[in-house]
Design a protein around this motif. Sequence first.
Motif, PDB file in Angstrom:
ATOM      1  N   GLU A 119      34.343  34.710  32.338  1.00 18.81           N
ATOM      2  CA  GLU A 119      33.434  35.854  32.190  1.00 18.81           C
ATOM      3  C   GLU A 119      32.687  36.202  33.472  1.00 18.81           C
ATOM      4  OE1 GLU A 119      30.920  35.193  28.815  1.00 18.81           O
ATOM      5  OE2 GLU A 119      32.604  35.067  27.408  1.00 18.81           O
ATOM      6  N   LYS A 120      33.073  35.607  34.580  1.00 18.85           N
ATOM      7  CA  LYS A 120      32.469  35.955  35.867  1.00 18.85           C
ATOM      8  C   LYS A 120      33.036  37.278  36.375  1.00 18.85           C
ATOM      9  CE  LYS A 120      31.548  34.021  40.461  1.00 18.85           C
ATOM     10  NZ  LYS A 120      31.782  32.854  41.373  1.00 18.85           N
ATOM     11  N   TYR A 121      34.304  37.536  36.036  1.00 15.81           N
ATOM     12  CA  TYR A 121      34.969  38.775  36.418  1.00 15.81           C
ATOM     13  C   TYR A 121      35.552  39.428  35.162  1.00 15.81           C
ATOM     14  CZ  TYR A 121      34.892  36.325  40.929  1.00 15.81           C
ATOM     15  OH  TYR A 121      34.499  35.636  42.051  1.00 15.81           O
ATOM     16  N   SER A 122      35.890  40.683  35.280  1.00 11.75           N
ATOM     17  CA  SER A 122      36.483  41.409  34.156  1.00 11.75           C
ATOM     18  C   SER A 122      37.948  41.026  33.978  1.00 11.75           C
ATOM     19  CB  SER A 122      36.384  42.918  34.396  1.00 11.75           C
ATOM     20  OG  SER A 122      37.197  43.289  35.506  1.00 11.75           O
ATOM     21  N   ASN A 123      38.499  41.366  32.812  1.00  8.16           N
ATOM     22  CA  ASN A 123      39.929  41.143  32.593  1.00  8.16           C
ATOM     23  C   ASN A 123      40.757  41.885  33.624  1.00  8.16           C
ATOM     24  OD1 ASN A 123      39.278  39.665  30.315  1.00  8.16           O
ATOM     25  ND2 ASN A 123      39.724  41.319  28.882  1.00  8.16           N
ATOM     26  N   GLU A 124      40.346  43.111  33.942  1.00  3.26           N
ATOM     27  CA  GLU A 124      41.077  43.925  34.908  1.00  3.26           C
ATOM     28  C   GLU A 124      41.108  43.266  36.279  1.00  3.26           C
ATOM     29  OE1 GLU A 124      39.773  46.267  31.526  1.00  3.26           O
ATOM     30  OE2 GLU A 124      38.652  45.010  32.933  1.00  3.26           O
ATOM     31  N   TRP A 125      39.985  42.657  36.649  1.00  2.00           N
ATOM     32  CA  TRP A 125      39.932  41.971  37.947  1.00  2.00           C
ATOM     33  C   TRP A 125      40.927  40.818  37.975  1.00  2.00           C
ATOM     34  CZ3 TRP A 125      39.329  37.243  40.107  1.00  2.00           C
ATOM     35  CH2 TRP A 125      39.001  37.180  41.466  1.00  2.00           C
ATOM     36  N   HIS A 126      40.964  40.040  36.920  1.00  2.00           N
ATOM     37  CA  HIS A 126      41.879  38.904  36.880  1.00  2.00           C
ATOM     38  C   HIS A 126      43.332  39.357  36.943  1.00  2.00           C
ATOM     39  CE1 HIS A 126      39.327  35.415  36.397  1.00  2.00           C
ATOM     40  NE2 HIS A 126      38.603  36.026  35.479  1.00  2.00           N
ATOM     41  N   GLN A 128      44.521  42.113  38.296  1.00  2.00           N
ATOM     42  CA  GLN A 128      44.795  42.577  39.652  1.00  2.00           C
ATOM     43  C   GLN A 128      44.879  41.409  40.623  1.00  2.00           C
ATOM     44  OE1 GLN A 128      45.495  45.678  40.377  1.00  2.00           O
ATOM     45  NE2 GLN A 128      45.798  45.288  42.563  1.00  2.00           N
ATOM     46  N   HIS A 129      44.002  40.427  40.447  1.00  2.00           N
ATOM     47  CA  HIS A 129      43.981  39.262  41.336  1.00  2.00           C
ATOM     48  C   HIS A 129      45.245  38.429  41.195  1.00  2.00           C
ATOM     49  CE1 HIS A 129      42.500  35.073  42.402  1.00  2.00           C
ATOM     50  NE2 HIS A 129      42.351  35.747  43.525  1.00  2.00           N
ATOM     51  N   LEU A 130      45.750  38.297  39.978  1.00  2.00           N
ATOM     52  CA  LEU A 130      46.964  37.518  39.766  1.00  2.00           C
ATOM     53  C   LEU A 130      48.205  38.265  40.257  1.00  2.00           C
ATOM     54  CD1 LEU A 130      46.041  36.107  36.260  1.00  2.00           C
ATOM     55  CD2 LEU A 130      46.577  34.711  38.266  1.00  2.00           C
ATOM     56  N   GLU A 131      48.211  39.575  40.082  1.00  2.00           N
ATOM     57  CA  GLU A 131      49.370  40.348  40.512  1.00  2.00           C
ATOM     58  C   GLU A 131      49.420  40.517  42.036  1.00  2.00           C
ATOM     59  OE1 GLU A 131      50.207  43.200  36.620  1.00  2.00           O
ATOM     60  OE2 GLU A 131      49.130  44.022  38.360  1.00  2.00           O
ATOM     61  N   ALA A 132      48.256  40.767  42.636  1.00  2.00           N
ATOM     62  CA  ALA A 132      48.200  41.006  44.086  1.00  2.00           C
ATOM     63  C   ALA A 132      46.852  40.519  44.605  1.00  2.00           C
ATOM     64  CB  ALA A 132      48.389  42.485  44.395  1.00  2.00           C
ATOM     65  N   PRO A 133      46.724  39.222  44.861  1.00  2.00           N
ATOM     66  CA  PRO A 133      45.428  38.631  45.208  1.00  2.00           C
ATOM     67  C   PRO A 133      44.700  39.327  46.360  1.00  2.00           C
ATOM     68  CG  PRO A 133      47.058  36.930  44.838  1.00  2.00           C
ATOM     69  CD  PRO A 133      47.793  38.222  44.821  1.00  2.00           C
ATOM     70  N   ARG A 134      45.420  39.719  47.403  1.00  2.00           N
ATOM     71  CA  ARG A 134      44.770  40.290  48.586  1.00  2.00           C
ATOM     72  C   ARG A 134      44.222  41.691  48.359  1.00  2.00           C
ATOM     73  NH1 ARG A 134      47.572  36.417  49.452  1.00  2.00           N
ATOM     74  NH2 ARG A 134      49.441  37.392  48.596  1.00  2.00           N
ATOM     75  N   SER A 135      44.567  42.290  47.227  1.00  2.00           N
ATOM     76  CA  SER A 135      44.013  43.605  46.920  1.00  2.00           C
ATOM     77  C   SER A 135      42.548  43.516  46.499  1.00  2.00           C
ATOM     78  CB  SER A 135      44.825  44.282  45.816  1.00  2.00           C
ATOM     79  OG  SER A 135      44.704  43.578  44.591  1.00  2.00           O
ATOM     80  N   VAL A 136      42.115  42.335  46.078  1.00  2.00           N
ATOM     81  CA  VAL A 136      40.706  42.145  45.693  1.00  2.00           C
ATOM     82  C   VAL A 136      40.003  41.113  46.567  1.00  2.00           C
ATOM     83  CG1 VAL A 136      40.945  42.918  43.306  1.00  2.00           C
ATOM     84  CG2 VAL A 136      41.449  40.542  43.864  1.00  2.00           C
ATOM     85  N   VAL A 137      40.780  40.180  47.148  1.00  2.00           N
ATOM     86  CA  VAL A 137      40.211  39.181  48.062  1.00  2.00           C
ATOM     87  C   VAL A 137      41.080  39.180  49.318  1.00  2.00           C
ATOM     88  CG1 VAL A 137      39.504  36.781  48.363  1.00  2.00           C
ATOM     89  CG2 VAL A 137      39.500  37.790  46.069  1.00  2.00           C
ATOM     90  N   ALA A 227      43.179  34.999  29.120  1.00  2.00           N
ATOM     91  CA  ALA A 227      42.389  34.442  28.017  1.00  2.00           C
ATOM     92  C   ALA A 227      41.918  33.038  28.359  1.00  2.00           C
ATOM     93  CB  ALA A 227      43.210  34.431  26.733  1.00  2.00           C
ATOM     94  N   TYR A 228      42.788  32.252  28.955  1.00  2.00           N
ATOM     95  CA  TYR A 228      42.422  30.889  29.363  1.00  2.00           C
ATOM     96  C   TYR A 228      41.358  30.908  30.456  1.00  2.00           C
ATOM     97  CZ  TYR A 228      42.841  26.345  31.700  1.00  2.00           C
ATOM     98  OH  TYR A 228      42.572  25.136  32.288  1.00  2.00           O
ATOM     99  N   LEU A 229      41.563  31.721  31.479  1.00  2.00           N
ATOM    100  CA  LEU A 229      40.614  31.779  32.587  1.00  2.00           C
ATOM    101  C   LEU A 229      39.241  32.270  32.124  1.00  2.00           C
ATOM    102  CD1 LEU A 229      42.904  33.284  35.384  1.00  2.00           C
ATOM    103  CD2 LEU A 229      42.095  30.915  35.209  1.00  2.00           C
ATOM    104  N   GLN A 230      39.230  33.221  31.198  1.00  4.27           N
ATOM    105  CA  GLN A 230      37.963  33.772  30.734  1.00  4.27           C
ATOM    106  C   GLN A 230      37.189  32.797  29.845  1.00  4.27           C
ATOM    107  OE1 GLN A 230      36.768  36.036  32.308  1.00  4.27           O
ATOM    108  NE2 GLN A 230      37.519  38.084  31.862  1.00  4.27           N
ATOM    109  N   LEU A 231      37.848  31.737  29.393  1.00  2.00           N
ATOM    110  CA  LEU A 231      37.163  30.733  28.573  1.00  2.00           C
ATOM    111  C   LEU A 231      36.449  29.688  29.423  1.00  2.00           C
ATOM    112  CD1 LEU A 231      36.800  29.379  25.671  1.00  2.00           C
ATOM    113  CD2 LEU A 231      38.730  27.946  26.360  1.00  2.00           C
ATOM    114  N   LEU A 232      36.976  29.414  30.616  1.00  3.88           N
ATOM    115  CA  LEU A 232      36.519  28.265  31.400  1.00  3.88           C
ATOM    116  C   LEU A 232      35.019  28.332  31.701  1.00  3.88           C
ATOM    117  CD1 LEU A 232      39.489  27.930  33.927  1.00  3.88           C
ATOM    118  CD2 LEU A 232      39.076  26.626  31.827  1.00  3.88           C
TER     119      LEU A 232
END
Length: 250
Positions: A119-126, A128-137, A227-232
């Motif tokens: 819940e630190k980031y939105s689902n959309e952020w995750h 995008q980050h998983l598909e193309a990490p450098r687009s957000v970081v 779903a897993y990442l948003q639970l941690l």
Amino acid sequence: MIMKFRFAHESIEINAGLLIGLTLLVISIGGLVEIVPLFYIDETIEEVEGVRPYTPLEQAGRDIYVREGCYTCHSQMIRPFRDELLRYGHYSLAAESQYDHPFQWGSKRTGPDLARVGEKYSNEWHVQHLEAPRSVVPESIMPNYPWLSETALNTSDIEGKLRALKMVGVPYSDTDEEYQANVERFGEEAAKMLDIHSAEKNLIAQAQAGNYDGDRSNLTEMDAMVAYLQLLGTLVDFSKYDEGYFAEFR
């Protein structure tokens, strides 16, 4: 006296059989001192309100997380040190990992620790980050994982996975008695999600409700991963603990 001690010490060193035997003896004594007390206490992990097993969707996401080797670059264990606390938050509790098989503590951090990423980031952020990490970081060296959004999530084996986890102590329910025990321990809503017989149905329902990958028409591995990442780190209300703990560093 010193000469006698040196002679005895040398005799042990040059006698391989005796040295091995004495080494095993010392290790055995040390092991017994550590292990035997565990048989005389009811619980080795403290009870922490809020901690529960993973839902079927979250467990599927965790399996994908392990499959893709995410644990090799991301730990899930915040140490009780000032710099860790300032960056990540409250230190990890043993109870948070009691249903992990295997746990994801780790010691290598090519990327940040993920113990509190939920819940630190939105689902959309995750996504995008998983598909193309450098687009957000931009400075990220993380690989792209575009296939997670393209690969349908296999749900046919989820009941078998939960039964296997139940065999090693995770309290998924397979009988009415176990279900009622989960109601008392975790609450009715959580108990429903932990019912093995409804695992596939619950998995699909959670994915539809959460819409983790942004596309309700498809159930993908991205749904499960997000779903897993948003639970941690979200199961424990650390506001009950943080005030006193943070005061130590002010």
